[in-house]
Design a protein around this motif. Structure first.
Motif, short mmCIF file in Angstrom:
data_model
loop_
_atom_site.label_atom_id
_atom_site.label_comp_id
_atom_site.label_asym_id
_atom_site.label_seq_id
_atom_site.Cartn_x
_atom_site.Cartn_y
_atom_site.Cartn_z
N ILE B 140 0.85 -1.20 0.00
CA ILE B 140 0.00 0.00 0.00
C ILE B 140 0.88 1.24 0.00
N ILE B 141 1.90 1.22 0.86
CA ILE B 141 2.82 2.36 0.93
C ILE B 141 3.49 2.57 -0.43
N LEU B 165 -2.74 4.41 -8.51
CA LEU B 165 -2.23 3.05 -8.70
C LEU B 165 -2.83 2.06 -7.71
N LEU B 166 -3.01 2.54 -6.49
CA LEU B 166 -3.59 1.66 -5.48
C LEU B 166 -5.07 1.45 -5.82
N ALA B 171 -2.63 -3.48 -9.32
CA ALA B 171 -2.14 -3.57 -7.93
C ALA B 171 -2.47 -4.92 -7.33
N VAL B 172 -3.70 -5.40 -7.60
CA VAL B 172 -4.10 -6.71 -7.08
C VAL B 172 -3.24 -7.81 -7.68
N VAL B 173 -3.04 -7.73 -9.00
CA VAL B 173 -2.21 -8.75 -9.67
C VAL B 173 -0.80 -8.74 -9.08
N LEU B 247 -5.62 -4.37 -1.64
CA LEU B 247 -4.99 -3.64 -2.75
C LEU B 247 -5.99 -3.25 -3.83
N GLY B 248 -7.16 -3.89 -3.82
CA GLY B 248 -8.12 -3.60 -4.88
C GLY B 248 -9.31 -2.81 -4.40
#
Lengths: 375, 307
Positions: B140-141, B165-166, B171-173, B247-248
């Motif tokens: 996340i950071i 981006l987050l 991001a999940v991938v 993340l998603g």
């Protein structure tokens, strides 16, 4: 370079870390020759083979195959197939695919590959095994397939790294003859590795006895066997007894050469060096008192009850019988020399009248059976 | 000592038949805890879940004992079916990336010297010493607006302002690939380590270039490792709901998220159970297809390091 020369090694050296493995090996092999590198483990014989194949890089020295320098060429550009000790058959391919592998790489038409595979299998007497998996084969069959795979591309030369090492004795004997037959039939140059001196003597045109990264002696089988240059060769090829002593007397022979009297701490014995024999020195003859090392094969060693010989002469080395064993169709008698050192005598037969603990006289049957060697 | 030992052994040798029975009995007793454990903590919950999936949600809390196929019919609604296809798509994508990154990783790890191999293995294991949730917060950071990645991209002048981006699909991938990569690397490593180098040498010796030798010998022989890595990646990536969650945001909804949502927020346990049964059925089908495929390819249908 002679026209028939197929392979040449020039002063090859190789180190693994700080350990020298090869210390300047040079070799020239003629086309169609069967040459064996013979030596114990760690003598550098496998490394030599791998350098020829290009699987290992020499630190210095050059390799030539068919007159062309290949020192820095990758293994796939050398066309010198190798039969690996563990056969290295591809487990995910069947026998036919294994054998046809090199031809497939050369993009030969399928029909031609199939024909070549069939021929190679016929040569090793495994016709009809194309569709078997390597895992379904016995050790001897795997060995044959490995041979067929190397032969399939019809190379000029082949490298064989103890190809029979994993087989049992009887199969090994059979395969020895078969390999020799194949080699003669196809006229392929064989560079063969073994630690088995008998195997080397049976099959090779020439033998290179290796020791600690050097060729100790290079010569024909009979040269190596009958005229070992060093004590190591004499011991390694045919279990010779090594006796160290000095020349105490010498008499020129009427027909040339000389007769030497050899003095050992346990006694003295004569040694005949007729002119032209290997023991007859090319240069100046032996000097009185000169140190000399003799190699006497166990089958030439004679043990007889202590005392004077038939002509009433006091000769031979004094010893005590320490053991008798029957192995490989031969009776082996060991005796401890007076003043130390053990000798082995072998003869046909199951038993001998000599008893353990009996004092005996050690001599050699024929005076020329003792060969002076370098220590 | 010697004689006493042999005296003790002698009577046992005289009764080999009884000996055999004793061992059989011993075996039964020694595996009994394992059976009980499996029954209590694997089979029983599975049966419970299966039965539960046919029941109905009871009012605001609890379960109603009325058996029907309603929950399964509900799954065929486009919203839920869509979640399943989305999950499979994401799982396939993750598996692809993990395979592309993890295969070379594992393959080359096996070719390192023993010392370096140990070091690399340690580096692979070290992240597991902290909670995977913690590590996700690290991402996340990295991904958040004005986070590490944004700063880096702005620093080299690729972007002007912060990117979003987050809470995005990439991001999940990334998070999933990160979490699952070690499993692929390890199973490929297990295969590659067993690869007999003399086979590669034989292939080079017979005229294959380094590349050709890899594709005709090394790769087919390390395929079992790749395949079990695929299984180890694909199945978890269908259900790793917390990665999609963290993340998603709410943008990426997987079957795992759906189950969690039904369980924790909607308190519809039977529907969550039905979803779980479907997920299990789906992964079982994939496993079955996998074993069929590997058997067809001749690697014996074994899962490297799995079975």
């Amino acid at each position: 370079m002679s026209a028939a020369e197929l392979l040449r090694l020039e002063e090859i050296t190789k180190r693994f870390g700080t350990t020298p493995v090869l210390r300047g090996v040079s070799l020239s092999v003629n086309a169609g020759e069967f040459i064996t590198l013979l030596g114990g483990s760690g003598c550098g014989k496998t490394t030599t083979l791998r350098i020829i194949a290009g699987l290992e890089k020499a630190d210095s020295g050059r390799v030539f195959i068919a007159g062309e320098e290949v020192t820095h060429k990758p293994p796939n550009e050398r066309n010198i197939p190798m039969v690996f000790q563990n056969y290295a058959l591809f487990p995910h391919m069947n026998v036919g695919e294994n054998i046809g592998y090199s031809l497939k790489l050369k993009k030969r038409p399928k029909k031609e590959i199939r024909k070549a595979v069939g021929e190679a299998l016929a040569l090793v007497r495994l016709s009809g095994y194309e569709h078997r998996r390597p895992s379904e084969l016995s050790g001897g069959q795997k060995q044959r397939v490995a041979m067929a795979r190397a032969i399939a591309g019809r190379p000029q030369a082949m490298l064989l790294d103890e190809p029979l090492g994993a087989l049992d004795l009887q199969l090994r004997r059979e395969m020895q003859l078969e390999l020799k037959r194949l080699q003669e039939q196809l006229g392929i140059t064989f560079i063969y590795i073994t630690h088995d001196q008998e195997e080397a003597l049976t099959m090779s045109d020439r033998i290179a006895v290796m020791r600690e990264g050097l060729f100790e002696q290079l010569g024909s089988a009979s040269e190596i066997y009958d005229r070992p240059r060093t004590a190591f060769v004499a011991r390694f090829v045919g279990n010779a007894n090594i006796l160290s002593g000095a020349v105490v007397d010498r008499k020129p022979l009427p027909e040339g050469g000389e007769c030497i009297v050899f003095q050992h701490p346990a006694g003295r014995e004569r040694l005949l060096c007729p002119a032209g024999a290997s023991c007859a020195k090319a240069g100046p003859s032996y000097e009185q008192g000169q140190k000399i090392t003799l190699a006497v094969r166990s089958e030439y060693m004679e043990l007889s009850p202590a005392g004077k010989d038939s002509s009433g002469e006091d000769r031979g080395l004094a010893a005590t019988v320490t053991g008798k064993s029957f192995a490989g169709g031969q009776l082996r008698i060991t005796a401890l020399l007076k003043g130390g050192g053990e000798v082995t005598a072998s003869r046909h037969g199951i038993d001998s009248p000599l008893k353990i603990g009996q004092a005996v006289r050690v001599s050699w049957k024929c005076e020329s059976h003792a060969v002076p060697v370098e220590d | 000592m010697e004689s006493r030992k042999s005296a003790k052994k002698a009577p046992q040798k005289d009764k080999p038949a009884r000996n055999g029975k004793l061992t059989l009995c011993g075996t039964t007793f020694s595996v009994l805890p394992l059976y009980l454990f499996t029954l209590a903590f694997v089979l029983a919950p599975l049966i419970y879940m299966f039965v539960l999936s046919f029941m109905q949600r009871g009012g605001s809390w609890g379960v109603e004992m009325s058996l029907s196929f309603d929950n399964y019919l509900r799954i065929t609604e486009p919203v839920y079916l869509g979640t399943f296809t989305e999950s499979i798509k994401l799982a396939l994508l993750c598996t692809l990336f993990v395979a592309l990154l993890g295969y070379p990783f594992g393959y080359f790890m096996a070719r390192l010297s023993p010392l370096w191999r140990q070091r690399v293995m340690l580096l692979l294991i070290v992240p597991f010493w902290t909670s995977s949730l913690m590590r996700l917060y690290g991402w996340i950071i990295f991904f958040r607006a004005n986070g590490t990645l944004d700063h880096a991209l702005m620093g080299i002048g690729l972007t002007q302002g912060p990117l979003r981006l987050l809470y995005s699909y990439p991001a999940v991938v990334t998070g999933m690939v990160y979490a699952l990569l070690p499993f692929m690397a390890y199973s490929v490593y297990a295969s590659a380590e067993k690869l007999d180098r003399s086979l590669v040498e034989a292939s080079r010796n017979l005229g294959a270039s380094a590349l050709r030798a890899f594709f005709s010998v090394s790769f087919p022989l390390t395929m079992p490792g790749l395949f079990s890595g695929i299984v180890l990646t694909f199945i978890p990536s269908m259900g790793l709901f917390f990665i999609a969650d963290i993340l998603g945001g709410s943008k990426v909804v997987l079957v795992g998220n759906l189950i969690q949502e039904q369980l924790m927020r909607a308190h519809d346990w039977p529907f969550a159970a039905a979803l779980s049964v479907c997920l299990m059925a789906l992964t079982s089908i994939f496993l079955f297809l996998y074993s069929r495929l590997t058997r067809a390819l001749g690697s014996g249908g074994e899962l490297e390091g799995l079975v």
